[in-house]
Structure formats: structure tokens, C-alpha cells
Design a protein around this motif. Structure first.
Motif, short mmCIF file in Angstrom:
data_model
loop_
_atom_site.label_atom_id
_atom_site.label_comp_id
_atom_site.label_asym_id
_atom_site.label_seq_id
_atom_site.Cartn_x
_atom_site.Cartn_y
_atom_site.Cartn_z
N UNK A 305 0.84 -1.19 0.00
CA UNK A 305 0.00 0.00 0.00
C UNK A 305 0.88 1.25 0.00
N UNK A 306 0.26 2.38 -0.32
CA UNK A 306 0.99 3.65 -0.31
C UNK A 306 1.30 4.15 -1.68
N UNK A 307 0.28 4.24 -2.52
CA UNK A 307 0.50 4.64 -3.90
C UNK A 307 0.83 6.12 -4.01
N UNK A 308 1.20 6.52 -5.23
CA UNK A 308 1.45 7.92 -5.51
C UNK A 308 0.16 8.72 -5.64
N UNK A 309 -0.98 8.05 -5.78
CA UNK A 309 -2.24 8.71 -6.12
C UNK A 309 -2.01 9.59 -7.36
N UNK A 310 -1.38 9.02 -8.37
CA UNK A 310 -0.89 9.79 -9.50
C UNK A 310 -1.92 10.00 -10.59
N UNK A 311 -3.05 9.34 -10.50
CA UNK A 311 -3.96 9.34 -11.62
C UNK A 311 -5.26 10.08 -11.38
N UNK A 312 -6.03 10.16 -12.45
CA UNK A 312 -7.40 10.68 -12.40
C UNK A 312 -8.19 9.90 -13.45
N UNK A 313 -9.49 9.89 -13.31
CA UNK A 313 -10.31 9.22 -14.30
C UNK A 313 -10.36 10.05 -15.59
N UNK A 314 -10.36 9.35 -16.71
CA UNK A 314 -10.40 10.03 -18.00
C UNK A 314 -11.84 10.38 -18.34
N UNK A 315 -12.03 11.59 -18.82
CA UNK A 315 -13.33 12.02 -19.33
C UNK A 315 -13.17 12.41 -20.79
N UNK A 316 -14.20 12.19 -21.57
CA UNK A 316 -14.12 12.54 -22.98
C UNK A 316 -13.73 14.01 -23.13
N UNK A 317 -12.74 14.28 -23.96
CA UNK A 317 -12.24 15.63 -24.09
C UNK A 317 -13.28 16.53 -24.75
N UNK A 318 -13.42 17.74 -24.23
CA UNK A 318 -14.25 18.76 -24.83
C UNK A 318 -13.34 19.78 -25.51
N UNK A 319 -13.95 20.74 -26.18
CA UNK A 319 -13.15 21.73 -26.90
C UNK A 319 -12.27 22.55 -25.96
N UNK A 320 -12.72 22.72 -24.71
CA UNK A 320 -11.94 23.52 -23.78
C UNK A 320 -11.10 22.65 -22.83
N UNK A 321 -10.84 21.38 -23.25
CA UNK A 321 -10.06 20.47 -22.40
C UNK A 321 -8.66 21.02 -22.14
N UNK A 322 -8.25 20.99 -20.87
CA UNK A 322 -6.90 21.40 -20.49
C UNK A 322 -6.31 20.27 -19.66
N UNK A 323 -5.12 19.75 -20.01
CA UNK A 323 -4.51 18.70 -19.21
C UNK A 323 -4.31 19.16 -17.77
N UNK A 324 -4.39 18.21 -16.83
CA UNK A 324 -4.25 18.56 -15.41
C UNK A 324 -2.88 19.17 -15.15
N UNK A 325 -2.89 20.27 -14.41
CA UNK A 325 -1.62 20.88 -14.02
C UNK A 325 -1.10 20.24 -12.73
N UNK A 326 -1.98 19.65 -11.98
CA UNK A 326 -1.59 18.93 -10.77
C UNK A 326 -2.26 17.57 -10.83
N UNK A 327 -1.47 16.56 -11.12
CA UNK A 327 -2.03 15.23 -11.35
C UNK A 327 -2.69 14.67 -10.09
N UNK A 328 -2.36 15.25 -8.91
CA UNK A 328 -2.96 14.77 -7.68
C UNK A 328 -4.36 15.32 -7.46
N UNK A 329 -4.78 16.31 -8.23
CA UNK A 329 -6.12 16.90 -8.07
C UNK A 329 -7.21 15.87 -8.39
#
Length: 329
Positions: A305-329
Motif C-alpha cells: 500500500x501507499x500509492x502515488x495517487x498519480x492518476x485521475x479518471x479520463x473524461x471525454x475531451x471537450x473543446x476547452x479540455x486542459x490537461x491537469x496541471x496537478x495530477x494529484x487533483x
């Protein structure tokens, strides 16, 4: 770290990739000083080999806890009924053992491409300890690739290109879905009835695959304990790099997979019963070369146990999609 650490109850023998630990006595509780020294050796080398060191599940669990708390694997189907912190690999828990023919003439069961465990979830596990109980007389090696060394080999332009890049990952199971950059084969097909009379269907159904929606992870991470940068992709699960078309994405994936699989960065382990391999899943990837299905290969594995919590769930990209600036968000 020096080769000899007998003052804390074991010796570390560095290998070209990783290190071997000898002299550790698991017949009695592991002292705190020994646990601390083992952990330091693990962080330094990334993988530790304990040859024929663990004879019981209790010893396996005790050794695992030298490196942190344990967690249950996200797939309950492969958890041991007797001990939920252990998963069973091979044997009766895989409801149908599948064999395929690789590269035209290699009939193999249990072959897996380069991957990081649980990289198809938002929380990639910290590490794992695998012990093989039953070993085929030939083949069946596990390969371990050092993504820290691979990152250090990258051209500076590539480092800059991937520094803030993310990738979309989706669980893939079965060799046809996994035949992408990072696979350990060039071609795959089902065997003929004369080659193999057993099943060739994937043991896990669609309901399991659908349980894990696509996620997004960074391509590069800074290891939270060592501070060293690593290529963080899990090739078999990579759909695409965010913001790239598929052709460009596949080309970059092949380039990075080539560095990861460079023989200078890889340790290939030939198993004997009760060997234990410990790997830092944040730093190392692994692959299984498979074995002739006339033989058996079974193992048990714990998950740290003790992951980086590095990910987020993917959502279909929209026209205003911006990649996460903080992957932990």
C-alpha cells in the motif's frame, strides 16, 4: 550502500540491475534495524531478490511488511481465499488457462508484455513481492525493467517533450489486445487443436474489464522517496498520449518502450521454488515470458500500500479540455 551488511542480519549483493539479499533469517521476527536497512536497500536498488528464502505464507507476509503496509489487490477474483492480502497466480484460480502461439512457433501460457501493476487504476500500487511455489523445468522467466535508468538515457529533447505529458490508460487483457509497443512478441495466434487442446479464451470476462474505467497518469514522475525521475508509463495499457494523434502517440510509445526494454536496464529472473522478488512499482516495470502449457507455474504475491495517487479518471475531451496541471487533483 556497501555489499556487506551482516551487522543488521543480511548481505546485499548488487547485480547489474537490482540486488540480491542473502543471510536473512525469517524463522524469527525481523528486528527494526534490519527492517530499516532492508528498506534502504530496496530504495537504492529498486528490486531485491531473496533466493529460496520464504517457505510459508506467514514468512511471505512478514517479509512483505518490512516494506510497508499491505493492501488487497483490486481484482478480488485472484485473491487467496485463505489470506486476502495474497493473490494467487496460475493454478485453479485462473478459471481457464489460455495458451497462444507467439512469433510463429512458441506455444506459451502466461506470457505478459511490459507493464506496471494496477496502472489501469488511479492509484498505482507502491510495490509487490512475488514468490513462486511451483516452477516449470524450463522457461517461465520474469523480466524487470528499470525506468529510472531508462529515463536517464533519454536524449534531452525527449525529456523536455515528455516532462509534462500525460497518457490515457485502459485495462487490456489477452495477447491480441496487448500486441502493442511494449509487447515481448512480434506476432500471436491461437494454437491449432494439434498444438494445444485446452482453452484459448481469456479467463476474465467483459464485466471485469468494464469495472475499471480509463484513467490518466503522468508520463514522468519524480520518485516520492528518492527524488529520481522515472518513465512512468505502463506500455500494455497506454491508449494514447494526451494531445497527440494516434500515429504520433504510437511512435512515441515505441521509442520509450525501446529505452525501457534496453538490456542494460533489464534483469531476467529464472525462478526456483520459494524465490521472492520484491520490486518498487513506481520505478520498475515487469514482463512474463510464459512457459510451455504442459508444465505448471503457480505463485503468490502481496501488494504494498501507499500509492502515488498519480492518476485521475479520463473524461471525454471537450473543446476547452486542459490537461491537469496537478495530477494529484
Amino acid at each position: 550502500m556497501t555489499n556487506s551488511m551482516t551487522s543488521v542480519g543480511f548481505t546485499v549483493k548488487p547485480m547489474p540491475v537490482g540486488a540480491e539479499v542473502t543471510g536473512l533469517d525469517l524463522e524469527k521476527p525481523v528486528p527494526d534495524a534490519t527492517r530499516a536497512a532492508l528498506y534502504a536497500a530496496w530504495l537504492e536498488h529498486g528490486i531485491l531478490l531473496f533466493r529460496e528464502a520464504v517457505k510459508t505464507n506467514a514468512q511471505h507476509l512478514a517479509l512483505s511488511r518490512c516494506f510497508g503496509e499491505l493492501e488487497m489487490h483490486p481484482m478480488p477474483e485472484i485473491r487467496s481465499k485463505d489470506e486476502p492480502y495474497l493473490i494467487e497466480l496460475g493454478g485453479s484460480r485462473r478459471t481457464s488457462a489460455s495458451a497462444y502461439v507467439y512469433d510463429g512457433d512458441q506455444l506459451r501460457e502466461g506470457r505478459l508484455p511490459w507493464h506496471r501493476d494496477t496502472a489501469y487504476t488511479v492509484e498505482v500500487c507502491k510495490g509487490a513481492l512475488l514468490r513462486l511455489v511451483e516452477v516449470p523445468p524450463k522457461d517461465g522467466e520474469t523480466l524487470f525493467a528499470d525506468s529510472q535508468k531508462a529515463y536517464e538515457q533519454l536524449p534531452e529533447a525527449t525529456k523536455q517533450r515528455i516532462e509534462k505529458l500525460e497518457y490515457k490508460a485502459t485495462l487490456r487483457m489477452g495477447p491480441f489486445q496487448q500486441s502493442r509497443p511494449g509487447s515481448t512478441w512480434h506476432s500471436v495466434r491461437p494454437p491449432t487443436s494439434g498444438e494445444f487442446s485446452g482453452p484459448t479464451q481469456l479467463w476474465a470476462g467483459k464485466e471485469i474489464i468494464n469495472r475499471y474505467p480509463s484513467v490518466v497518469h503522468p508520463v514522468v514522475i519524480q520518485h516520492p522517496e528518492t527524488g529520481r525521475k522515472c518513465i512512468y508509463i505502463s506500455p500494455t495499457y497506454v491508449d494514447c498520449f494526451i494531445g497527440m494523434d494516434q500515429v504520433e502517440s504510437d511512435a512515441l510509445l515505441a521509442e520509450l518502450a525501446g529505452y525501457l526494454a534496453d538490456p542494460a536496464n533489464v534483469y531476467a529472473h529464472r525462478w526456483t521454488p520459494n524465490d521472492v522478488m520484491l520490486w518498487d512499482n513506481r520505478r520498475f516495470l515487469h514482463a512474463a515470458m510464459g512457459f510451455d502449457p504442459q508444465y505448471h507455474r503457480t505463485g503468490l504475491r502481496t501488494t504494498l500500500a501507499g500509492s502515488l495517487r498519480s492518476g485521475r479518471y479520463f473524461a471525454t475531451q471537450t473543446e476547452d479540455f486542459v490537461p491537469a496541471t496537478n495530477i494529484n487533483d
